[in-house]
Design an enzyme around this catalytic site. Structure first.
Site, PDB file in Angstrom:
ATOM      1  CD  GLU A  79      11.531  40.064  16.880  1.00  0.00           C
ATOM      2  OE1 GLU A  79      11.244  40.543  18.007  1.00  0.00           O
ATOM      3  OE2 GLU A  79      11.505  40.734  15.833  1.00  0.00           O
ATOM      4  CD  GLU A 123      10.206  40.565  10.113  1.00  0.00           C
ATOM      5  OE1 GLU A 123      10.376  41.683  10.640  1.00  0.00           O
ATOM      6  OE2 GLU A 123       9.783  39.576  10.749  1.00  0.00           O
TER       7      GLU A 123
END
Length: 590
Positions: free
Chosen positions: A356, A461
């Site tokens: 991220e 995910e």
């Protein structure tokens, strides 16, 4: 209906044949355009170009999309001044004298419920760079079609899409919070598709990118074809990776293990490989859980994605890390990188390197702007085989998160390559944590654009928050991702945990499927071949279109004498576009 009505002709024969012919020609032309519109245009661009491309689909429902007819169809929106300009033989529309973010130009349109709209436009600003959004003002509020960071001196492609909840009028306009810039736009397109057309795009893409035409031939010991032989095919393994997250509870739970291995070929460890799990106190490392989970995966032929080495989110650090000085942090982070990557060297297919790091900058703020790039380089030096991924969220889930627009990945990839000399194998991971019903046209458009980076793209995910039709939405995203030619693998984030799943579980504690699990199983069956049986023709051939993967074929025929059947194994390899029309010939010999 009365017979008198049936007998009444709409146009009398001989009375106005020219009108009838004209109507027929117009119908044929319309049918031709409609058929052409069935095809989806995957074209996108990450580059800023000297000249824009032509409008996709001829502009779709947009009038005067390339400004060839002056400002026809376009009007000022807000307090902006608008005009047509020409440069290099290219006409475009300009909004200037802007005081509010929405000051620009607009066109009135009519949108239909249950249609899927794909949008594209080429945009430039008068100076510097600025985010520019395409927005549709409807009776129900504003609908965003997409955003791009436009630059001066070149044209950037905005590709997006939307759906609407109700049919009605709409105004398409462009906006930017930077009111000091002029907005220049050209080649605008808004193309509607029906649900059936959208599904047909997926089917066409699956046939082209996930399958291959295969010709099986049964021949006897002398090389003669066997006519009328029965061929029963079984797919032992699929090439396209479908995976899911696992937790430490898989280690000694055989029911959990069987449920997982029956469905998946890839695993991601939930939290067990993260720094805060492996080094809860400085210098005291514990890899016992990921070690045991890896052994389970190895034993069952499950590939593993390494998730993750570092995480750029400040709240996701080991508790003792945020208080470190920059020098101490660099030392601790270096120790972490060397420890985890060296321990699992050669055992993972991928690493999420600095998780991220498009949203967060914990390490860059303390250790320098190039720190992420340096970690990618170091990881490659320690473990050169796995693909090294940028992994982030909201690229597909939200249309309004500027941090993770496709162009940002491209810029980050270029930064990493520049720092490392360009020798790294890089990839893009799209987390896919959906908090609302998916905007499928936008999802497809975002992947179109990311595909132009020419690196592996994975959904890493995937889950959907609890909501009405959660399972259906989960299935829609799975189908969209599996069908897209730029997607190389899918990992779902919810399986089962006694502590509960992040947003969605596929199964309950007794390993009986929940609704999302049922949807997944249905699609896995759809994406494989089970019980496929055919009979050879006069030349001993049986033709089929098969998903890429490993197969076993059992051939039965009376002429095989003492052998009741022949068993033969073969592979249907993944093919690139240059080989898409090739037929794989497999000979099964007695």
């Amino acid at each position: 209906m009365s017979q008198d009505y049936i007998r009444k002709p709409m146009v009398k024969v001989g009375e106005n044949n020219s009108l009838l012919v004209l109507l027929l020609l117009c119908s044929l032309l319309y049918a031709g355009f409609a058929a052409e519109a069935l095809n989806y245009d995957y074209t996108a661009s990450l580059e800023c170009l000297e000249k824009p491309h032509k409008a996709q689909y001829g502009g779709g429902i947009v009038l005067n999309p390339e400004l060839d007819d002056g400002l026809e169809g376009w009007s000022a929106f807000g307090e902006a001044k608008i005009e047509e300009r020409v440069s290099g033989g290219n006409n475009f529309i300009v909004a200037h004298s802007r005081n509010q973010p929405y000051d620009s130009f607009s066109q009135k349109l009519h949108l239909q419920k249950d249609k899927l709209y794909t949008f594209s436009a080429w945009i430039q600003v008068s100076s510097g760079s600025a985010p520019v959004a395409a927005v549709l003002k409807t009776n129900a509020g504003l609908k965003y079609a997409g955003t791009v960071v436009a630059e001066s001196g070149c044209w950037s492609m905005l590709k997006g899409g939307l759906t609407v909840d109700a049919s009605g009028p709409a105004q398409l306009y462009f906006g930017s919070k930077n009111t000091s810039v002029e907005i220049w736009v050209d080649s605008i397109s808004l193309q509607p598709f029906t649900q059936e057309q959208w599904k047909s795009h997926q089917h066409q893409s699956v046939e082209k990118t996930r399958k291959r035409n295969v010709r099986l031939q049964a021949i006897d010991a002398k090389g003669n074809p066997i006519t009328g032989a029965t061929m029963a095919l079984k797919q032992n393994k699929a090439n396209f990776p479908i995976g899911a997250v696992i937790t430490e509870f898989v280690i000694n739970n055989t029911v959990y293990q069987n449920w997982f291995t029956k469905r998946f070929t890839v695993a991601t460890f939930g939290n067990q490989l993260k720094w805060y799990s492996n080094e809860k106190s400085p210098g005291k490392e514990d890899y016992s859980l990921p070690d045991a989970m890896l052994q389970f995966c190895k034993k069952n032929g499950i590939n593993v994605r390494g998730h993750n080495i570092l995480w750029d989110d400040p709240v996701m650090q080991p508790k003792w890390v945020p208080s470190l000085s920059p020098t101490q942090l660099r030392s601790a982070a270096d120790r972490r990188i060397n420890s985890v990557v060296d321990r699992y060297r050669g055992q993972f297919i991928a690493w999420d390197v600095v998780n991220e790091n498009l949203h967060f900058t914990f390490f860059e703020d303390r250790l320098g702007a190039n720190y992420s790039a340096a970690v990618f380089q170091k990881t490659h030096q320690l473990d050169p085989e796995p693909v090294l991924f940028l992994n982030d969220y909201n690229t597909l889930e939200r249309i309004d998160d500027a941090s993770v627009k496709p162009r940002r990945y491209f810029e980050k990839l270029r930064e990493i390559r520049s720092f490392s000399g360009g020798k790294l194998s890089l990839g893009i991971g799209l987390e896919g944590h959906f908090e609302a019903a998916p905007n499928l046209p936008y999802v497809r458009a975002a992947i179109d654009t990311l595909g132009e980076a020419k690196v592996p793209v994975w959904i890493t995910e995937l889950d959907v928050s609890s909501m009405p039709d959660q399972a259906r939405h989960f299935g829609e995203i799975l189908e969209e991702a599996h069908a897209h030619p730029a997607v190389n693998g899918i990992v779902t984030f919810g399986t089962w945990s006694p502590r509960g799943c992040y947003r969605m579980c596929l199964t309950d504690g007794n390993f009986k499927n929940l609704p999302p699990g049922d949807v997944l199983d249905k699609l896995l069956k759809q994406w494989s071949h089970e019980g496929l049986v055919g009979v050879t023709n006069a030349d001993g051939f049986f033709d089929s279109s098969l998903f890429h993967g490993d197969y076993q074929v059992r051939v039965a025929h009376p002429t095989l004498m003492t052998k009741s059947s022949l068993i033969h194994s073969f592979k249907v390899p993944s093919t690139d576009t240059s080989q898409e029309a090739a037929v794989l010939l497999v000979k099964v010999s007695a």
